[in-house]
Write a protein that holds these residues in place. Structure first.
Motif, PDB file in Angstrom:
ATOM      1  N   LYS A  17      40.396  45.121  39.719  1.00 35.76           N
ATOM      2  CA  LYS A  17      41.108  43.871  40.010  1.00 35.76           C
ATOM      3  C   LYS A  17      40.247  42.668  39.643  1.00 35.76           C
ATOM      4  O   LYS A  17      40.747  41.680  39.087  1.00 35.76           O
ATOM      5  CB  LYS A  17      41.495  43.821  41.488  1.00 35.76           C
ATOM      6  N   THR A  18      38.957  42.736  39.944  1.00 38.69           N
ATOM      7  CA  THR A  18      38.035  41.652  39.590  1.00 38.69           C
ATOM      8  C   THR A  18      37.958  41.488  38.077  1.00 38.69           C
ATOM      9  O   THR A  18      37.988  40.359  37.559  1.00 38.69           O
ATOM     10  CB  THR A  18      36.634  41.936  40.155  1.00 38.69           C
ATOM     11  N   ILE A  19      37.879  42.600  37.372  1.00 37.42           N
ATOM     12  CA  ILE A  19      37.829  42.566  35.910  1.00 37.42           C
ATOM     13  C   ILE A  19      39.111  41.940  35.354  1.00 37.42           C
ATOM     14  O   ILE A  19      39.071  41.121  34.432  1.00 37.42           O
ATOM     15  CB  ILE A  19      37.622  43.988  35.349  1.00 37.42           C
ATOM     16  N   GLY A  20      40.247  42.309  35.942  1.00 31.48           N
ATOM     17  CA  GLY A  20      41.516  41.735  35.506  1.00 31.48           C
ATOM     18  C   GLY A  20      41.557  40.230  35.705  1.00 31.48           C
ATOM     19  O   GLY A  20      42.030  39.483  34.840  1.00 31.48           O
ATOM     20  N   ALA A  21      41.056  39.776  36.859  1.00 26.39           N
ATOM     21  CA  ALA A  21      41.034  38.334  37.150  1.00 26.39           C
ATOM     22  C   ALA A  21      40.094  37.597  36.196  1.00 26.39           C
ATOM     23  O   ALA A  21      40.406  36.495  35.722  1.00 26.39           O
ATOM     24  CB  ALA A  21      40.607  38.108  38.596  1.00 26.39           C
ATOM     25  N   MET A  22      38.937  38.214  35.907  1.00 22.94           N
ATOM     26  CA  MET A  22      37.984  37.604  34.969  1.00 22.94           C
ATOM     27  C   MET A  22      38.584  37.501  33.572  1.00 22.94           C
ATOM     28  O   MET A  22      38.453  36.474  32.889  1.00 22.94           O
ATOM     29  CB  MET A  22      36.699  38.440  34.928  1.00 22.94           C
ATOM     30  N   LEU A  23      39.259  38.568  33.145  1.00 27.22           N
ATOM     31  CA  LEU A  23      39.899  38.579  31.825  1.00 27.22           C
ATOM     32  C   LEU A  23      40.975  37.504  31.736  1.00 27.22           C
ATOM     33  O   LEU A  23      41.038  36.752  30.756  1.00 27.22           O
ATOM     34  CB  LEU A  23      40.506  39.959  31.561  1.00 27.22           C
ATOM     35  N   ALA A  24      41.803  37.420  32.776  1.00 26.38           N
ATOM     36  CA  ALA A  24      42.883  36.424  32.788  1.00 26.38           C
ATOM     37  C   ALA A  24      42.319  35.011  32.705  1.00 26.38           C
ATOM     38  O   ALA A  24      42.851  34.161  31.980  1.00 26.38           O
ATOM     39  CB  ALA A  24      43.722  36.590  34.054  1.00 26.38           C
ATOM     40  N   LYS A  25      41.227  34.762  33.433  1.00 28.21           N
ATOM     41  CA  LYS A  25      40.616  33.440  33.416  1.00 28.21           C
ATOM     42  C   LYS A  25      40.094  33.097  32.027  1.00 28.21           C
ATOM     43  O   LYS A  25      40.287  31.979  31.533  1.00 28.21           O
ATOM     44  CB  LYS A  25      39.490  33.370  34.441  1.00 28.21           C
ATOM     45  N   GLU A  26      39.443  34.071  31.380  1.00 23.42           N
ATOM     46  CA  GLU A  26      38.901  33.822  30.044  1.00 23.42           C
ATOM     47  C   GLU A  26      40.006  33.565  29.014  1.00 23.42           C
ATOM     48  O   GLU A  26      39.838  32.770  28.089  1.00 23.42           O
ATOM     49  CB  GLU A  26      38.032  34.997  29.596  1.00 23.42           C
TER      50      GLU A  26
END
Length: 208
Positions: A17-26
């Motif tokens: 979930k953290t990786i998904g949020a980081m990807l979305a932000k980028e």
């Protein structure tokens, strides 16, 4: 960038979930997880608490979990006695997932989104996993449980997710053949997992 959807399935504690949020932000796009429950509740008129009770787990107990009723896209009307069943709650979540995929680029966490969108050409499906030690240590940082309690919680949560996936898709949650990418976050770290997904998108969709 074209309208691209990244679905992320994840073992508990792996940081998916953290990786998904980081990807979305980028990428400058939205990341959807539990928001889908609220949206499905608003769309159906069914209390959000019922969606929460069946969130990535099958409410029916015992042998029923061994069965599967793969999602086919239908919706039951309010007058149907199965209107608030696990199947129909999932159907409404799937409806929201499809609507999101049709209107915007986004990241969708869990909820069998990879299966719901399996026929969409613009979808990248990712499974994030890690070894037991990594998942346990990361989970211990976020919860006040004993190591034994935490390990049991992780195993139970992953079992729920596996049962949920099997029931609604007819496939095994941890089968690599269900996904475009399987990433070990314990070995790569979160930032490199994000980079791997972006690199895959660039190659597949010829995006700069």
């Amino acid at each position: 960038m074209k309208n691209i959807v990244i679905t992320i399935s994840r073992q508990y504690g792996s940081g998916g979930k953290t990786i998904g949020a980081m990807l979305a932000k980028e990428l400058g796009i939205n990341c959807y997880s539990r928001e889908i429950l609220r949206m499905a509740s608003e769309d159906s008129g069914i209390n959000e608490k019922l969606f929460g009770m069946s969130d990535e787990k099958v409410r029916k107990a015992g042998w029923f979990k061994l069965l599967s009723r793969p999602y086919e896209g239908g919706l039951l009307p309010p007058e149907d006695r199965e209107f608030t069943s696990d199947d129909n709650l999932f159907n409404y979540q799937a409806k929201i997932i499809k609507e999101l995929a049709a209107k915007e680029s986004c990241v969708i966490i869990g909820r069998c989104a990879d299966y719901v969108l399996k026929d969409y050409p613009n979808v990248v499906s990712v499974f994030v996993h890690a070894d037991r030690k990594f998942c346990l240590e990361r989970s211990m940082e976020r919860h006040s449980m004993t190591e034994k309690e935490m390990q049991k919680y992780i195993e139970k949560t992953d079992q729920y997710r596996g049962d949920f996936y099997r029931y609604h898709t007819g496939h095994e949650w941890v089968d690599a053949r269900n996904y475009d990418l399987c990433l070990n976050s314990g070995k790569l770290g979160f930032e490199k997992c994000v980079e791997e997904i972006k690199a895959y998108m660039k190659v597949r969709f010829d995006e700069a």
